[in-house]
Structure formats: structure tokens, C-alpha cells
Design a protein around this motif. Sequence first.
Motif, PDB file in Angstrom:
ATOM      1  N   ILE A  36      42.499  33.965  32.928  1.00 12.56           N
ATOM      2  CA  ILE A  36      43.277  33.996  34.161  1.00 12.56           C
ATOM      3  C   ILE A  36      43.704  32.564  34.437  1.00 12.56           C
ATOM      4  O   ILE A  36      42.878  31.672  34.578  1.00 12.56           O
ATOM      5  N   PHE A  43      36.145  30.828  36.795  1.00 15.23           N
ATOM      6  CA  PHE A  43      36.481  32.115  37.393  1.00 15.23           C
ATOM      7  C   PHE A  43      35.446  32.461  38.453  1.00 15.23           C
ATOM      8  O   PHE A  43      34.245  32.410  38.206  1.00 15.23           O
ATOM      9  N   ALA A  45      34.551  35.610  41.021  1.00 17.91           N
ATOM     10  CA  ALA A  45      34.891  37.000  41.332  1.00 17.91           C
ATOM     11  C   ALA A  45      35.269  37.176  42.796  1.00 17.91           C
ATOM     12  O   ALA A  45      36.140  37.986  43.121  1.00 17.91           O
ATOM     13  N   TYR A  48      38.889  37.132  43.756  1.00 19.37           N
ATOM     14  CA  TYR A  48      39.728  38.264  43.351  1.00 19.37           C
ATOM     15  C   TYR A  48      39.219  39.601  43.891  1.00 19.37           C
ATOM     16  O   TYR A  48      39.650  40.645  43.425  1.00 19.37           O
ATOM     17  N   LYS A  51      41.949  42.017  44.983  1.00 22.94           N
ATOM     18  CA  LYS A  51      42.728  42.532  43.852  1.00 22.94           C
ATOM     19  C   LYS A  51      41.933  43.560  43.061  1.00 22.94           C
ATOM     20  O   LYS A  51      42.477  44.571  42.622  1.00 22.94           O
ATOM     21  N   ILE A  52      40.637  43.300  42.892  1.00 25.64           N
ATOM     22  CA  ILE A  52      39.786  44.247  42.176  1.00 25.64           C
ATOM     23  C   ILE A  52      39.706  45.558  42.953  1.00 25.64           C
ATOM     24  O   ILE A  52      39.818  46.641  42.372  1.00 25.64           O
ATOM     25  N   TYR A  71      44.283  45.124  33.709  1.00 28.79           N
ATOM     26  CA  TYR A  71      43.791  44.086  34.615  1.00 28.79           C
ATOM     27  C   TYR A  71      42.366  44.356  35.076  1.00 28.79           C
ATOM     28  O   TYR A  71      41.575  43.425  35.248  1.00 28.79           O
ATOM     29  N   ARG A  72      42.006  45.623  35.251  1.00 30.24           N
ATOM     30  CA  ARG A  72      40.617  45.925  35.653  1.00 30.24           C
ATOM     31  C   ARG A  72      39.666  45.575  34.506  1.00 30.24           C
ATOM     32  O   ARG A  72      38.590  45.026  34.738  1.00 30.24           O
ATOM     33  N   PHE A  75      39.192  41.849  34.481  1.00 23.39           N
ATOM     34  CA  PHE A  75      38.224  41.399  35.485  1.00 23.39           C
ATOM     35  C   PHE A  75      36.797  41.727  35.065  1.00 23.39           C
ATOM     36  O   PHE A  75      35.888  40.918  35.266  1.00 23.39           O
ATOM     37  N   TYR A  76      36.578  42.905  34.479  1.00 21.75           N
ATOM     38  CA  TYR A  76      35.233  43.222  33.968  1.00 21.75           C
ATOM     39  C   TYR A  76      34.815  42.193  32.930  1.00 21.75           C
ATOM     40  O   TYR A  76      33.676  41.743  32.903  1.00 21.75           O
ATOM     41  N   HIS A  78      35.836  39.015  32.589  1.00 19.69           N
ATOM     42  CA  HIS A  78      35.587  37.694  33.162  1.00 19.69           C
ATOM     43  C   HIS A  78      34.349  37.658  34.045  1.00 19.69           C
ATOM     44  O   HIS A  78      33.630  36.655  34.063  1.00 19.69           O
ATOM     45  N   ILE A  79      34.107  38.717  34.778  1.00 15.95           N
ATOM     46  CA  ILE A  79      32.944  38.747  35.670  1.00 15.95           C
ATOM     47  C   ILE A  79      31.652  38.822  34.860  1.00 15.95           C
ATOM     48  O   ILE A  79      30.616  38.333  35.296  1.00 15.95           O
TER      49      ILE A  79
END
Length: 190
Positions: A36, A43, A45, A48, A51-52, A71-72, A75-76, A78-79
Motif C-alpha cells: 500500500i 502499515f 490497520a 484503514y 475502508k476494511i 483489496y480485502r 488488507f488480510y 498486510h495485517i
Amino acid sequence: MKAFVTSLFILASLFFVKISVIAQPPIRIIAGKVLINDGSMIFTASKYKSKIDSLDKVLKINPNDTTSLFYRALFYSHINNLMARPYQRENGPLENLIIGKGQIEKAISLGMSSFKTRVLRAQIYSDIAYRYSGDESWMFNKKQIADRKTLYNTYKDLANKYYDELAKEDKNNAWDYQQLKVKGDYPIAP
């Protein structure tokens, strides 16, 4: 009056299109990973969360929305990556990465074929293999160790296969993909 209503409708449509474009975080492929690109070095969480939540709502309404699935899954990834959660047996990351894997695979099966999608898939498979790679023989019996070894080898082989495909397709950055391949065997024999 009709022209006014039409103009108002077009203006409202443009407003919603602008909002949907803003809702997607800027991404780039850097050193073989989808990142991102928001200007921050780390990053977080919480930055965002809205957005999540929005992506989760969209996926409840339309579970086949490939952009939201991508995108979901991002995020999974990166988190729950190595930088955010370095301990292999920490609660949650493996389960969340499995959900992200399902989402990126679904997006691909629905026809999303962008290069970033394939890079994210390899990235998630590599992260899952890492979660199975720890020497935790003291926590598991022989059958569980054998099952974990099988899962590690499966995800390792798939991640490496995907990285090889990316290296062939993106020859200018092939070295990056080769460096990201999962190396090593499962640490313990069942």
C-alpha cells in the motif's frame, strides 16, 4: 426541468464514482510485493478500519465483486504479515491469511487477471507457508506434525510455482521474485 434533473443525476453519479476511487488505497509492486503506497513506512490497520469495514459490507452484498475481494485480501495480507505479526503461532494470522487466500483465489476464478492480483496470491501463499514453518514439536503430536509438514510443503510449492510464473512474466524484476521464494524444508521430521 428535465435537463436540471439529468444534470443533477450526472453530478451525483460523478460524486459517487469519485468516492469509490478514493476508497481504494494506492498500491504498488515494490521488490516483488504488493504494498500500500500511502506514504507511510509502516502499515497500520487502524488507519484503514473504515475502508476494511466498507469492503466487508460490499462483500456481504455482492460476494463476487472482484475488486473488493482483491483489496480485502490485500488488507488480510498486510495485517497478518511477518512485519505486523512476527510470531508464527500468534492467534489469528494464519486463519486470516487462509481467508485472504480464499478471497484472492475467488477473484482470480471470477476472471480478475491483473498482474498485481497474481503477485498478491504468491505473497499470501508465501506468508501461509511461513506460518507452518516453525519448529513447534513440543506443541503437537506426530500426526499433527505430519499434517503441518504436508501443509507447509503444499503452500511452499504453490508459492514457489507462482513466483516462478511471475519471474517469467516480469523478466526485469525476476531476481526479486526468486528472492521471495520459500526456501528450506520443514524443520522437523514426523
